[in-house]
Design a protein around this motif. Structure first.
Motif, PDB file in Angstrom:
ATOM      1  N   VAL A  53      54.758   2.855  47.388  1.00 18.64           N
ATOM      2  CA  VAL A  53      53.500   2.500  48.042  1.00 18.64           C
ATOM      3  C   VAL A  53      53.821   1.757  49.333  1.00 18.64           C
ATOM      4  O   VAL A  53      54.517   0.740  49.298  1.00 18.64           O
ATOM      5  N   PRO A  54      53.382   2.225  50.465  1.00 21.85           N
ATOM      6  CA  PRO A  54      53.707   1.556  51.740  1.00 21.85           C
ATOM      7  C   PRO A  54      53.189   0.117  51.759  1.00 21.85           C
ATOM      8  O   PRO A  54      52.036  -0.148  51.415  1.00 21.85           O
ATOM      9  N   GLY A  55      54.045  -0.791  52.143  1.00 24.06           N
ATOM     10  CA  GLY A  55      53.651  -2.185  52.306  1.00 24.06           C
ATOM     11  C   GLY A  55      53.896  -3.071  51.107  1.00 24.06           C
ATOM     12  O   GLY A  55      53.922  -4.294  51.248  1.00 24.06           O
ATOM     13  N   LEU A  56      54.075  -2.493  49.915  1.00 19.12           N
ATOM     14  CA  LEU A  56      54.247  -3.332  48.723  1.00 19.12           C
ATOM     15  C   LEU A  56      55.576  -4.084  48.750  1.00 19.12           C
ATOM     16  O   LEU A  56      55.643  -5.260  48.372  1.00 19.12           O
ATOM     17  N   LEU A  57      56.633  -3.421  49.186  1.00 15.55           N
ATOM     18  CA  LEU A  57      57.931  -4.092  49.255  1.00 15.55           C
ATOM     19  C   LEU A  57      57.895  -5.239  50.259  1.00 15.55           C
ATOM     20  O   LEU A  57      58.369  -6.346  49.974  1.00 15.55           O
ATOM     21  N   GLU A  58      57.315  -4.980  51.416  1.00 17.89           N
ATOM     22  CA  GLU A  58      57.232  -6.023  52.433  1.00 17.89           C
ATOM     23  C   GLU A  58      56.348  -7.183  51.963  1.00 17.89           C
ATOM     24  O   GLU A  58      56.665  -8.357  52.207  1.00 17.89           O
ATOM     25  N   MET A  59      55.257  -6.860  51.273  1.00 18.66           N
ATOM     26  CA  MET A  59      54.385  -7.907  50.757  1.00 18.66           C
ATOM     27  C   MET A  59      55.094  -8.735  49.699  1.00 18.66           C
ATOM     28  O   MET A  59      54.941  -9.974  49.652  1.00 18.66           O
ATOM     29  N   SER A  60      55.888  -8.083  48.862  1.00 17.22           N
ATOM     30  CA  SER A  60      56.636  -8.802  47.827  1.00 17.22           C
ATOM     31  C   SER A  60      57.654  -9.764  48.442  1.00 17.22           C
ATOM     32  O   SER A  60      57.854 -10.876  47.938  1.00 17.22           O
ATOM     33  N   GLU A  61      58.274  -9.351  49.535  1.00 12.97           N
ATOM     34  CA  GLU A  61      59.234 -10.227  50.204  1.00 12.97           C
ATOM     35  C   GLU A  61      58.549 -11.472  50.766  1.00 12.97           C
ATOM     36  O   GLU A  61      59.064 -12.594  50.655  1.00 12.97           O
ATOM     37  N   SER A  62      57.388 -11.293  51.367  1.00 13.57           N
ATOM     38  CA  SER A  62      56.642 -12.447  51.881  1.00 13.57           C
ATOM     39  C   SER A  62      56.163 -13.346  50.746  1.00 13.57           C
ATOM     40  O   SER A  62      56.189 -14.580  50.862  1.00 13.57           O
ATOM     41  N   ALA A  63      55.736 -12.730  49.646  1.00  9.81           N
ATOM     42  CA  ALA A  63      55.293 -13.522  48.498  1.00  9.81           C
ATOM     43  C   ALA A  63      56.449 -14.307  47.894  1.00  9.81           C
ATOM     44  O   ALA A  63      56.266 -15.425  47.387  1.00  9.81           O
ATOM     45  N   LEU A  64      57.648 -13.739  47.941  1.00  8.54           N
ATOM     46  CA  LEU A  64      58.820 -14.451  47.428  1.00  8.54           C
ATOM     47  C   LEU A  64      59.099 -15.706  48.251  1.00  8.54           C
ATOM     48  O   LEU A  64      59.474 -16.750  47.703  1.00  8.54           O
ATOM     49  N   VAL A  65      58.913 -15.598  49.562  1.00  4.02           N
ATOM     50  CA  VAL A  65      59.070 -16.774  50.432  1.00  4.02           C
ATOM     51  C   VAL A  65      58.075 -17.858  50.024  1.00  4.02           C
ATOM     52  O   VAL A  65      58.418 -19.045  49.930  1.00  4.02           O
ATOM     53  N   ALA A  66      56.832 -17.469  49.771  1.00  4.96           N
ATOM     54  CA  ALA A  66      55.815 -18.435  49.344  1.00  4.96           C
ATOM     55  C   ALA A  66      56.176 -19.064  48.009  1.00  4.96           C
ATOM     56  O   ALA A  66      56.006 -20.271  47.807  1.00  4.96           O
ATOM     57  N   THR A  67      56.679 -18.249  47.085  1.00  2.09           N
ATOM     58  CA  THR A  67      57.046 -18.770  45.772  1.00  2.09           C
ATOM     59  C   THR A  67      58.121 -19.840  45.874  1.00  2.09           C
ATOM     60  O   THR A  67      58.044 -20.891  45.222  1.00  2.09           O
ATOM     61  N   VAL A  68      59.119 -19.587  46.691  1.00  2.00           N
ATOM     62  CA  VAL A  68      60.262 -20.514  46.789  1.00  2.00           C
ATOM     63  C   VAL A  68      59.882 -21.787  47.533  1.00  2.00           C
ATOM     64  O   VAL A  68      60.072 -22.901  47.030  1.00  2.00           O
ATOM     65  N   PHE A  69      59.330 -21.648  48.719  1.00  2.00           N
ATOM     66  CA  PHE A  69      59.179 -22.812  49.595  1.00  2.00           C
ATOM     67  C   PHE A  69      57.900 -23.600  49.315  1.00  2.00           C
ATOM     68  O   PHE A  69      57.898 -24.826  49.486  1.00  2.00           O
ATOM     69  N   LEU A  70      56.835 -22.949  48.875  1.00  2.00           N
ATOM     70  CA  LEU A  70      55.628 -23.702  48.547  1.00  2.00           C
ATOM     71  C   LEU A  70      55.779 -24.462  47.231  1.00  2.00           C
ATOM     72  O   LEU A  70      55.003 -25.378  46.959  1.00  2.00           O
ATOM     73  N   GLY A  71      56.759 -24.080  46.428  1.00  2.00           N
ATOM     74  CA  GLY A  71      56.978 -24.787  45.164  1.00  2.00           C
ATOM     75  C   GLY A  71      57.920 -25.970  45.273  1.00  2.00           C
ATOM     76  O   GLY A  71      58.106 -26.703  44.292  1.00  2.00           O
ATOM     77  N   LEU A  72      58.517 -26.200  46.447  1.00  4.03           N
ATOM     78  CA  LEU A  72      59.463 -27.301  46.603  1.00  4.03           C
ATOM     79  C   LEU A  72      58.803 -28.648  46.351  1.00  4.03           C
ATOM     80  O   LEU A  72      59.323 -29.487  45.600  1.00  4.03           O
TER      81      LEU A  72
END
Length: 205
Positions: A53-72
């Motif tokens: 699905v176009p865009g899902l991989l890129e969206m997952s990468e951005s969401a991973l950034v949010a998961t890591v850094f917003l949880g600090l």
């Protein structure tokens, strides 16, 4: 009646730190759920149609950034970050608190450096409209700002912990007491110790 740790009202600094960290922690949790859903959808579509699905991989990468850094910040507020306390637990409390305070001061300095560096990088990314080229052109500058927000929130937590150390108060997360554990400790304190005579009478009966 003595005031228990659970009955203490949190100070202004604690409320500020938690007011910043808790919403960011919730967003980090939601981004984790978004990653799970995106991966599941992508796997299903790929197995059925043979295409991603176009865009899902890129969206997952951005969401991973949010998961890591917003949880600090949330990890710092709840005192759930990774820690090796084998040495500090064996030292006298006064010495241990000094070492922990030094560690948090270093955390303030390092976090401040990260905030400045990532802020400059985020500004450059925003001005240049940085994109990731894949199945779709995905903007990277929003993720850059998530990193800045995460480090800035953690910097606030680190500063608050330094102030609490100087005041001699528990760190963020240390003032949280398990109700069951507190009740068990209180019950043990209320049970009278049995003297030798009571022990012998108990054994004869």
């Amino acid at each position: 009646m003595p005031t228990t740790p659970t009955a203490r009202r949190p100070g202004v600094l604690r409320r500020i730190a938690r007011g910043i960290a808790v919403p960011l922690g919730a967003l980090a949790s939601l981004s984790t759920i978004a990653i799970m859903i995106a991966i599941a959808i992508d796997v299903i579509v790929r197995n059925t149609s043979g295409q991603s699905v176009p865009g899902l991989l890129e969206m997952s990468e951005s969401a991973l950034v949010a998961t890591v850094f917003l949880g600090l910040a949330y990890a710092g507020v709840t005192n759930s970050h990774v820690a090796v306390d084998l040495l500090t637990e064996a030292l006298p409390r006064a010495v241990s608190r000094v070492l922990i305070g030094v560690a948090w001061i270093i955390g303030v300095l390092v976090s401040a450096g990260f905030v400045l560096a990532t802020f400059e990088r985020a500004v450059e990314s925003t001005v240049s409209n940085e994109l990731r080229q894949g199945l779709v052109d995905w903007p990277l500058w929003p993720s850059r700002w998530l990193v800045v927000i995460g480090f800035a929130a953690f910097l606030v937590v680190a500063v608050v912990n330094v102030v609490l150390i100087v005041r001699g108060e528990p760190l963020l997360g240390e003032d949280r007491v398990d109700p069951d554990l507190a009740a068990a400790q209180q019950a043990r304190q209320q049970v009278p110790e049995r003297g030798p005579e009571q022990a012998s009478e108990g054994g004869q009966s």
